[in-house]
Design a protein around this motif. Sequence first.
Motif, PDB file in Angstrom:
ATOM      1  N   MET A 114       0.821  -1.218   0.000  1.00 53.31           N
ATOM      2  CA  MET A 114       0.000   0.000   0.000  1.00 53.31           C
ATOM      3  C   MET A 114       0.852   1.263   0.000  1.00 53.31           C
ATOM      4  SD  MET A 114      -2.965  -1.222  -0.200  1.00 53.31           S
ATOM      5  CE  MET A 114      -2.238  -2.634  -1.027  1.00 53.31           C
ATOM      6  N   LEU A 115       1.923   1.239   0.783  1.00 50.32           N
ATOM      7  CA  LEU A 115       2.796   2.407   0.849  1.00 50.32           C
ATOM      8  C   LEU A 115       3.310   2.770  -0.539  1.00 50.32           C
ATOM      9  CD1 LEU A 115       4.833   1.387   4.021  1.00 50.32           C
ATOM     10  CD2 LEU A 115       2.999   3.071   3.902  1.00 50.32           C
ATOM     11  N   ALA A 116       3.724   1.754  -1.292  1.00 50.17           N
ATOM     12  CA  ALA A 116       4.234   1.993  -2.644  1.00 50.17           C
ATOM     13  C   ALA A 116       3.120   2.441  -3.589  1.00 50.17           C
ATOM     14  CB  ALA A 116       4.892   0.724  -3.180  1.00 50.17           C
ATOM     15  N   ASP A 117       1.944   1.830  -3.447  1.00 49.24           N
ATOM     16  CA  ASP A 117       0.822   2.152  -4.331  1.00 49.24           C
ATOM     17  C   ASP A 117       0.424   3.621  -4.217  1.00 49.24           C
ATOM     18  OD1 ASP A 117       0.841  -0.547  -4.886  1.00 49.24           O
ATOM     19  OD2 ASP A 117      -0.930  -1.008  -3.686  1.00 49.24           O
ATOM     20  N   ASP A 270      -1.859  -7.264 -22.703  1.00 50.51           N
ATOM     21  CA  ASP A 270      -0.508  -6.799 -23.012  1.00 50.51           C
ATOM     22  C   ASP A 270      -0.524  -5.334 -23.447  1.00 50.51           C
ATOM     23  OD1 ASP A 270       1.815  -8.398 -22.745  1.00 50.51           O
ATOM     24  OD2 ASP A 270       2.256  -8.198 -24.877  1.00 50.51           O
ATOM     25  N   GLU A 271      -1.529  -4.985 -24.244  1.00 52.02           N
ATOM     26  CA  GLU A 271      -1.650  -3.623 -24.770  1.00 52.02           C
ATOM     27  C   GLU A 271      -1.731  -2.601 -23.631  1.00 52.02           C
ATOM     28  OE1 GLU A 271      -4.706  -1.046 -27.650  1.00 52.02           O
ATOM     29  OE2 GLU A 271      -5.298  -3.029 -26.909  1.00 52.02           O
ATOM     30  N   VAL A 272      -2.555  -2.893 -22.635  1.00 55.68           N
ATOM     31  CA  VAL A 272      -2.703  -1.980 -21.497  1.00 55.68           C
ATOM     32  C   VAL A 272      -1.461  -2.002 -20.620  1.00 55.68           C
ATOM     33  CG1 VAL A 272      -3.974  -1.582 -19.347  1.00 55.68           C
ATOM     34  CG2 VAL A 272      -5.218  -2.092 -21.460  1.00 55.68           C
ATOM     35  N   PHE A 273      -0.931  -3.181 -20.373  1.00 52.49           N
ATOM     36  CA  PHE A 273       0.204  -3.338 -19.459  1.00 52.49           C
ATOM     37  C   PHE A 273       1.402  -2.507 -19.910  1.00 52.49           C
ATOM     38  CE2 PHE A 273       3.808  -5.660 -17.564  1.00 52.49           C
ATOM     39  CZ  PHE A 273       3.386  -5.766 -16.249  1.00 52.49           C
ATOM     40  N   TYR A 274       1.683  -2.508 -21.196  1.00 51.13           N
ATOM     41  CA  TYR A 274       2.845  -1.779 -21.707  1.00 51.13           C
ATOM     42  C   TYR A 274       2.488  -0.420 -22.310  1.00 51.13           C
ATOM     43  CZ  TYR A 274       5.672  -5.952 -20.964  1.00 51.13           C
ATOM     44  OH  TYR A 274       6.346  -7.013 -20.388  1.00 51.13           O
ATOM     45  N   SER A 275       1.300   0.091 -21.975  1.00 55.99           N
ATOM     46  CA  SER A 275       0.883   1.393 -22.507  1.00 55.99           C
ATOM     47  C   SER A 275       1.558   2.521 -21.735  1.00 55.99           C
ATOM     48  CB  SER A 275      -0.636   1.540 -22.404  1.00 55.99           C
ATOM     49  OG  SER A 275      -1.016   1.768 -21.045  1.00 55.99           O
ATOM     50  N   ASP A 276       1.394   3.727 -22.239  1.00 58.43           N
ATOM     51  CA  ASP A 276       1.966   4.910 -21.581  1.00 58.43           C
ATOM     52  C   ASP A 276       1.313   5.201 -20.236  1.00 58.43           C
ATOM     53  OD1 ASP A 276       3.657   5.275 -23.715  1.00 58.43           O
ATOM     54  OD2 ASP A 276       2.393   6.764 -24.713  1.00 58.43           O
ATOM     55  N   HIS A 277       0.167   4.587 -19.981  1.00 53.68           N
ATOM     56  CA  HIS A 277      -0.532   4.813 -18.711  1.00 53.68           C
ATOM     57  C   HIS A 277       0.020   3.923 -17.594  1.00 53.68           C
ATOM     58  CE1 HIS A 277      -3.711   7.376 -20.434  1.00 53.68           C
ATOM     59  NE2 HIS A 277      -3.636   6.587 -21.490  1.00 53.68           N
ATOM     60  N   GLY A 278       0.780   2.899 -17.941  1.00 51.03           N
ATOM     61  CA  GLY A 278       1.266   1.937 -16.958  1.00 51.03           C
ATOM     62  C   GLY A 278       2.275   2.551 -15.989  1.00 51.03           C
ATOM     63  N   ARG A 279       2.055   2.335 -14.706  1.00 50.52           N
ATOM     64  CA  ARG A 279       2.974   2.818 -13.670  1.00 50.52           C
ATOM     65  C   ARG A 279       3.405   1.678 -12.747  1.00 50.52           C
ATOM     66  NH1 ARG A 279       2.469   6.176 -16.823  1.00 50.52           N
ATOM     67  NH2 ARG A 279       2.192   8.447 -16.575  1.00 50.52           N
ATOM     68  N   GLN A 280       3.224   0.427 -13.206  1.00 49.10           N
ATOM     69  CA  GLN A 280       3.471  -0.706 -12.339  1.00 49.10           C
ATOM     70  C   GLN A 280       4.949  -0.900 -11.992  1.00 49.10           C
ATOM     71  OE1 GLN A 280       2.216  -0.793 -15.380  1.00 49.10           O
ATOM     72  NE2 GLN A 280       3.147  -2.401 -16.627  1.00 49.10           N
ATOM     73  N   PHE A 281       5.861  -0.426 -12.844  1.00 51.49           N
ATOM     74  CA  PHE A 281       7.274  -0.595 -12.527  1.00 51.49           C
ATOM     75  C   PHE A 281       7.788   0.554 -11.649  1.00 51.49           C
ATOM     76  CE2 PHE A 281       6.649  -3.187 -16.379  1.00 51.49           C
ATOM     77  CZ  PHE A 281       6.955  -4.414 -15.809  1.00 51.49           C
ATOM     78  N   ASN A 286       9.030   1.745  -5.981  1.00 42.73           N
ATOM     79  CA  ASN A 286       8.627   2.436  -4.758  1.00 42.73           C
ATOM     80  C   ASN A 286       8.422   1.495  -3.577  1.00 42.73           C
ATOM     81  OD1 ASN A 286       8.813   5.006  -5.798  1.00 42.73           O
ATOM     82  ND2 ASN A 286       6.656   5.140  -6.380  1.00 42.73           N
ATOM     83  N   ARG A 287       8.339   0.175  -3.837  1.00 47.00           N
ATOM     84  CA  ARG A 287       8.333  -0.771  -2.722  1.00 47.00           C
ATOM     85  C   ARG A 287       9.588  -0.581  -1.879  1.00 47.00           C
ATOM     86  NH1 ARG A 287       5.728  -5.534  -2.825  1.00 47.00           N
ATOM     87  NH2 ARG A 287       6.043  -5.438  -0.568  1.00 47.00           N
ATOM     88  N   MET A 288      10.742  -0.417  -2.540  1.00 48.62           N
ATOM     89  CA  MET A 288      11.998  -0.268  -1.812  1.00 48.62           C
ATOM     90  C   MET A 288      12.026   1.036  -1.017  1.00 48.62           C
ATOM     91  SD  MET A 288      15.909   0.009  -3.202  1.00 48.62           S
ATOM     92  CE  MET A 288      15.596   1.535  -4.074  1.00 48.62           C
TER      93      MET A 288
END
Length: 307
Positions: A114-117, A270-281, A286-288
């Motif tokens: 949650m902290l990272a999210d 895949d299209e959504v995951f690698y889109s410009d909107h993706g912030r998952q990485f 930010n977990r660290m």
Amino acid sequence: GFAEHLKDLKKRGVEHRYLAGKNIALLFEKTSTRTRAAFTTACIDLGAHPEYLGKNDIQLGKKETGRDTALGLGSMFDGIEFRGFKQEHVEDLAKYSGVPVWNGLTDKEHPTQMLADFMTMKENFGTLEGLTLAYCGQGRNNVQNSLMITSAILGVNYVNATPAELEPDPAIVEVARAFAAITVTNDPVEAVANADAIYTNVWAAMGEESQFAERVKLMSPYQVNAELLSHVKNPDYIFLHCLPAFHNAETEYAADMAERFGVKEMEVTDEVFYSDHGRQFQQAENRMHTIKAIMAATLGDLYIPCV
């Protein structure tokens, strides 16, 4: 704010060894990639020594009670991280060890995620208050539980789009609604329409793989894909995922699921995951930074004039 400060120090190469000389036990009853990597790198950056203890190294609940494990490890280590199944185990560690204990994930909660999210959301929008987070995923898991409670505490509007069969525990909804407005809906389009962040998660978590056939049937309408996201009004929305994500069939697990159940893309395409909107990485990094902040704040000798 503290995590953002530590992230800035890291980027500028400024040492921040607030835990110099400390020994940290990392207990991993459940396997992990990001949580283990984040705690390990956070410990090292803070000057502490991390000691990894996997499921074959700890006897928690099998040959040793949580209380006995806590008393033993607490006498040797300055802090303990636990990632496992039972919430009572992390609570026993906290109650009896005499040292700070950090919950790296249980069946009930995933607080360090949650902290990272929410740090990622703040970095992208400048503030949290008044934002809307839509979670398109089953309501009965640790990530959803923690997202709902944390959103409520931080003033983020929260919508969970989930099938009726997998709606959240009413007790958790009641706790969250004591802080803020919470919506649970079976309509994913309604959920994402006013969202600033759209979050999803695996259809079957660790230990739930036997339920996969049922989950494919129930969860397919909640897949985060281009058609669903065409209903989002905010053109600057972001996509979030706690990872790992099954967005194609290029891993052994996903290939097996594709062969057995005919789904090549699961909770997100895949299209959504690698889109410009993706912030998952960004979220994963930010977990660290956030784990480092919580460890330093609860165990460190801080020497920060102002954050």
